[in-house]
Design a protein around this motif. Sequence first.
Motif, mmCIF file in Angstrom:
data_model
loop_
_atom_site.group_PDB
_atom_site.id
_atom_site.type_symbol
_atom_site.label_atom_id
_atom_site.label_comp_id
_atom_site.label_asym_id
_atom_site.label_seq_id
_atom_site.Cartn_x
_atom_site.Cartn_y
_atom_site.Cartn_z
ATOM 1 N N CYS A 68 -4.214 0.968 6.525
ATOM 2 C CA CYS A 68 -3.461 1.486 5.377
ATOM 3 C C CYS A 68 -4.274 2.524 4.613
ATOM 4 C CB CYS A 68 -3.066 0.353 4.437
ATOM 5 S SG CYS A 68 -1.797 -0.716 5.109
ATOM 6 N N ILE A 115 7.867 3.422 6.625
ATOM 7 C CA ILE A 115 6.464 3.694 6.935
ATOM 8 C C ILE A 115 5.713 2.376 7.113
ATOM 9 C CG2 ILE A 115 4.305 4.642 6.027
ATOM 10 C CD1 ILE A 115 5.980 6.872 4.740
ATOM 11 N N ALA A 116 6.012 1.398 6.282
ATOM 12 C CA ALA A 116 5.349 0.091 6.387
ATOM 13 C C ALA A 116 5.642 -0.549 7.747
ATOM 14 C CB ALA A 116 5.794 -0.825 5.251
ATOM 15 N N ASN A 130 0.174 11.783 5.424
ATOM 16 C CA ASN A 130 0.605 11.208 4.151
ATOM 17 C C ASN A 130 0.551 12.229 3.023
ATOM 18 O OD1 ASN A 130 1.370 9.038 2.345
ATOM 19 N ND2 ASN A 130 -0.733 9.087 1.635
ATOM 20 N N PHE A 175 -4.350 5.659 6.534
ATOM 21 C CA PHE A 175 -3.070 6.359 6.416
ATOM 22 C C PHE A 175 -2.967 7.078 5.074
ATOM 23 C CE2 PHE A 175 1.260 6.473 4.762
ATOM 24 C CZ PHE A 175 1.862 7.289 5.719
ATOM 25 N N LEU A 176 -3.348 6.406 3.996
ATOM 26 C CA LEU A 176 -3.244 7.017 2.668
ATOM 27 C C LEU A 176 -4.124 8.255 2.535
ATOM 28 C CD1 LEU A 176 -3.075 3.815 0.448
ATOM 29 C CD2 LEU A 176 -1.204 5.378 1.017
ATOM 30 N N ASN A 231 6.942 2.121 0.982
ATOM 31 C CA ASN A 231 8.053 2.692 1.737
ATOM 32 C C ASN A 231 8.289 1.784 2.933
ATOM 33 O OD1 ASN A 231 9.201 4.267 4.051
ATOM 34 N ND2 ASN A 231 9.385 5.829 2.460
ATOM 35 N N TYR A 257 0.814 -1.217 0.000
ATOM 36 C CA TYR A 257 0.000 0.000 0.000
ATOM 37 C C TYR A 257 0.847 1.265 0.000
ATOM 38 C CZ TYR A 257 -4.555 -2.177 0.771
ATOM 39 O OH TYR A 257 -5.706 -2.874 0.610
ATOM 40 N N VAL A 258 1.883 1.313 0.836
ATOM 41 C CA VAL A 258 2.602 2.572 1.044
ATOM 42 C C VAL A 258 3.902 2.682 0.263
ATOM 43 C CG1 VAL A 258 1.565 2.954 3.310
ATOM 44 C CG2 VAL A 258 3.744 1.745 3.155
#
Length: 177
Positions: free
Chosen positions: A79, A42-43, A88, A82-83, A39, A36-37
């Motif tokens: 996730c 961050i993950a 973000n 977060f997005l 990175n 999802y991210v």
Amino acid sequence: MEEMTLEVLDTEDKEVLIDEIMNRYGQEVLQLVFSYVNNRTIAEDLTQDIFVKCYKGLHTYRGKSKLRTWLWRIAINHCKDFLKSWYNKNVVITEFEPLNNTTKKEMVEQAVIQKQEDDQLISAIMMLPIKYREVVYLFYYEELPIKEIALLTEVGDNTVKTRLRRAKELLKERLEE
């Protein structure tokens, strides 16, 4: 991997239980979050947050679905939150983490072992919009059935199939360029 049973989950020692859940599902959740991210740092942070949520919410698990499905639903929702978050959208990560922190010898070994096409495919997958990336990841990497993907992503079976088909079309276009 054998699914944890409700009897195991009813244990009084929640710390031992969360350790077992983290050992059993930690790497899978980390890989899902990374999809999802895109990175690693961050993950890793989000994965820790997910297991904290899991620990705090263990009393809400009723056994209507597999523990893995329940945990993945928490991870996917976290996730997506977060997005959509202010963080973000507004915080720029200034520290660039190189993709290969390896020596020349290791790079040569990796070049022999891994084909360039694999890297191109992964790169193309990571460039897909999230709705396509998540179904590709869940279907091809985690080998989940369409029905379970539909349950996890909260869309219909046909929507999952359509997203898979469209993702394959997009990947084909990008890889042929």
